[in-house]
Design a protein around this motif. Sequence first.
Motif, short mmCIF file in Angstrom:
data_model
loop_
_atom_site.label_atom_id
_atom_site.label_comp_id
_atom_site.label_asym_id
_atom_site.label_seq_id
_atom_site.Cartn_x
_atom_site.Cartn_y
_atom_site.Cartn_z
N ALA A 62 0.84 -1.20 0.00
CA ALA A 62 0.00 0.00 0.00
C ALA A 62 0.87 1.24 0.00
O ALA A 62 2.00 1.24 0.51
CB ALA A 62 -0.91 0.01 1.22
N MET A 63 0.36 2.31 -0.57
CA MET A 63 1.06 3.60 -0.55
C MET A 63 1.05 4.15 0.87
O MET A 63 -0.02 4.30 1.48
CB MET A 63 0.38 4.59 -1.49
N GLY A 64 2.22 4.41 1.40
CA GLY A 64 2.34 4.95 2.75
C GLY A 64 3.09 6.26 2.74
O GLY A 64 3.63 6.69 1.72
N ALA A 65 3.13 6.92 3.90
CA ALA A 65 3.83 8.21 4.00
C ALA A 65 4.57 8.28 5.32
O ALA A 65 4.05 7.90 6.37
CB ALA A 65 2.82 9.35 3.89
N LEU A 66 5.81 8.74 5.26
CA LEU A 66 6.57 9.07 6.45
C LEU A 66 6.39 10.56 6.70
O LEU A 66 6.72 11.39 5.85
CB LEU A 66 8.06 8.75 6.24
N VAL A 67 5.81 10.89 7.86
CA VAL A 67 5.46 12.28 8.16
C VAL A 67 6.03 12.66 9.52
O VAL A 67 6.41 11.78 10.31
CB VAL A 67 3.92 12.47 8.16
N PRO A 68 6.11 13.95 9.84
CA PRO A 68 6.59 14.36 11.17
C PRO A 68 5.74 13.75 12.27
O PRO A 68 4.53 13.54 12.11
CB PRO A 68 6.45 15.88 11.13
N GLY A 100 9.99 10.64 12.95
CA GLY A 100 8.68 10.75 12.31
C GLY A 100 7.79 9.57 12.65
O GLY A 100 7.99 8.87 13.65
N LYS A 101 6.80 9.34 11.78
CA LYS A 101 5.89 8.21 11.95
C LYS A 101 5.38 7.78 10.59
O LYS A 101 5.35 8.58 9.64
CB LYS A 101 4.72 8.56 12.86
N VAL A 102 5.01 6.51 10.48
CA VAL A 102 4.50 5.95 9.23
C VAL A 102 2.98 5.90 9.29
O VAL A 102 2.40 5.38 10.25
CB VAL A 102 5.06 4.54 8.97
N VAL A 103 2.33 6.45 8.26
CA VAL A 103 0.87 6.39 8.19
C VAL A 103 0.47 5.85 6.83
O VAL A 103 1.23 5.93 5.86
CB VAL A 103 0.23 7.79 8.40
N LEU A 104 -0.72 5.29 6.77
CA LEU A 104 -1.33 4.88 5.50
C LEU A 104 -2.46 5.87 5.24
O LEU A 104 -3.59 5.68 5.70
CB LEU A 104 -1.87 3.45 5.58
N PRO A 105 -2.18 6.95 4.52
CA PRO A 105 -3.20 7.98 4.30
C PRO A 105 -4.43 7.43 3.60
O PRO A 105 -4.34 6.56 2.73
CB PRO A 105 -2.47 9.01 3.42
N TRP A 159 -1.65 14.72 9.65
CA TRP A 159 -2.03 14.25 8.32
C TRP A 159 -2.44 12.78 8.35
O TRP A 159 -1.64 11.90 8.69
CB TRP A 159 -0.87 14.43 7.33
N GLN A 160 -3.66 12.51 7.93
CA GLN A 160 -4.17 11.14 7.86
C GLN A 160 -4.81 10.84 6.52
O GLN A 160 -5.38 9.76 6.33
CB GLN A 160 -5.19 10.89 8.99
N SER A 161 -4.73 11.80 5.59
CA SER A 161 -5.33 11.61 4.27
C SER A 161 -4.44 12.26 3.22
O SER A 161 -3.63 13.15 3.53
CB SER A 161 -6.73 12.22 4.21
N TRP A 162 -4.59 11.81 1.97
CA TRP A 162 -3.83 12.42 0.87
C TRP A 162 -4.29 13.86 0.65
O TRP A 162 -3.49 14.72 0.29
CB TRP A 162 -4.01 11.60 -0.40
N GLU A 163 -5.56 14.13 0.91
CA GLU A 163 -6.08 15.48 0.76
C GLU A 163 -5.40 16.44 1.73
O GLU A 163 -5.08 17.58 1.39
CB GLU A 163 -7.60 15.49 0.98
N ALA A 164 -5.17 15.96 2.96
CA ALA A 164 -4.54 16.80 3.97
C ALA A 164 -3.08 17.09 3.62
O ALA A 164 -2.55 18.17 3.90
CB ALA A 164 -4.63 16.14 5.34
N ILE A 165 -2.41 16.11 2.99
CA ILE A 165 -1.00 16.29 2.60
C ILE A 165 -0.86 17.25 1.43
O ILE A 165 0.09 18.02 1.35
CB ILE A 165 -0.38 14.92 2.26
N ARG A 169 14.52 18.67 4.39
CA ARG A 169 14.40 19.28 3.07
C ARG A 169 13.07 18.90 2.41
O ARG A 169 12.67 19.51 1.42
CB ARG A 169 15.58 18.86 2.18
N VAL A 170 12.41 17.86 2.93
CA VAL A 170 11.04 17.53 2.55
C VAL A 170 10.25 17.25 3.82
O VAL A 170 10.82 16.90 4.86
CB VAL A 170 10.95 16.31 1.59
N ASP A 171 8.94 17.43 3.75
CA ASP A 171 8.08 17.22 4.92
C ASP A 171 7.46 15.83 4.96
O ASP A 171 7.09 15.34 6.02
CB ASP A 171 6.94 18.26 4.92
N VAL A 172 7.35 15.22 3.78
CA VAL A 172 6.70 13.92 3.64
C VAL A 172 7.50 13.09 2.65
O VAL A 172 7.97 13.63 1.63
CB VAL A 172 5.24 14.07 3.12
#
Length: 277
Positions: free
Chosen positions: A126-132, A209-214, A137-143, A188-191
């Motif tokens: 699944a597409m995931g995101a490493l975020v602060p 950071g933390k790993v989420v599945l948006p 952020w819990q959705s792609w829209e929020a990112i 240099r990047v946030d996500v």
Amino acid sequence: MVIDRRKFLALATIAAANVNAPPLLAQDLSTLDQIKAKKQLRIGVTSAEPWFFKDPLSEKWTGVGITMGERLAAALGAEMVPVETTWANAVAALQANQIDLMLVLDPTEERRKAVDFPEAPLFYYAMGALVPEQSPWQSWEAIDKSGVRVGVTLGTSLDKNVTAMIKNAAISRFSNNDEAIAAFAAKRVDVVVQFHPALVVQYARLKLGKVVLPQPVIPVATSAGLRKEQNTAFRDWVNTQFLELYKAGVPNQLFRTYLQSKGVDPSGLPGLIAESW
């Protein structure tokens, strides 16, 4: 026998043509026949844990893709030979007969025009995101907001997906997964957007950071790229192998084993079998 200058030049031209001609093996044999003749299965490898990892001291490659490649090679009575490439160059490497197989290569429409894929998936992620850590952020829209900087690996299917999804945030592209994570650590990047298995390993190493599945969670079937050829014996063989390995849960077993080797507890983490999510 006397050879005049004209005959000498003609013979020299023929000789040069023979020297530069491709080997008969590469011209006439199918990929499967070449593998059996050479007793080598060449797989493309690139820096991308947990699929491929090169120890900087021993220079030995490990990872889920390496172990899978070794299993496939053993089934053919061959040796698995890793050949370094990048995700962006993998298709060209297949076309140039530099590698026989690129594991964990997603079968996008663009890639299907250039190389072949078995019908059966290798596994799912699944597409995931490493975020602060404090990020809401819990959705792609929020990112996807102006001012947010998103990092992705160049030439991957994720690059294509993020490009299609992200309209407001700024996208930075990196040559491999490690460079994208280094950019996150350097702020240099946030996500960083990667598939969830890769992010789990990166987080365990980085502890940042933390790993989420948006939402919405987007499962993706990955596969393996092969050369296009009229003889489909190798593609058919790989397809059968993937069906059997997936049914037996082998990709998940290899993933869990690799996580444990890195000191990561795999319990409670999404695996590579979509039916178990």
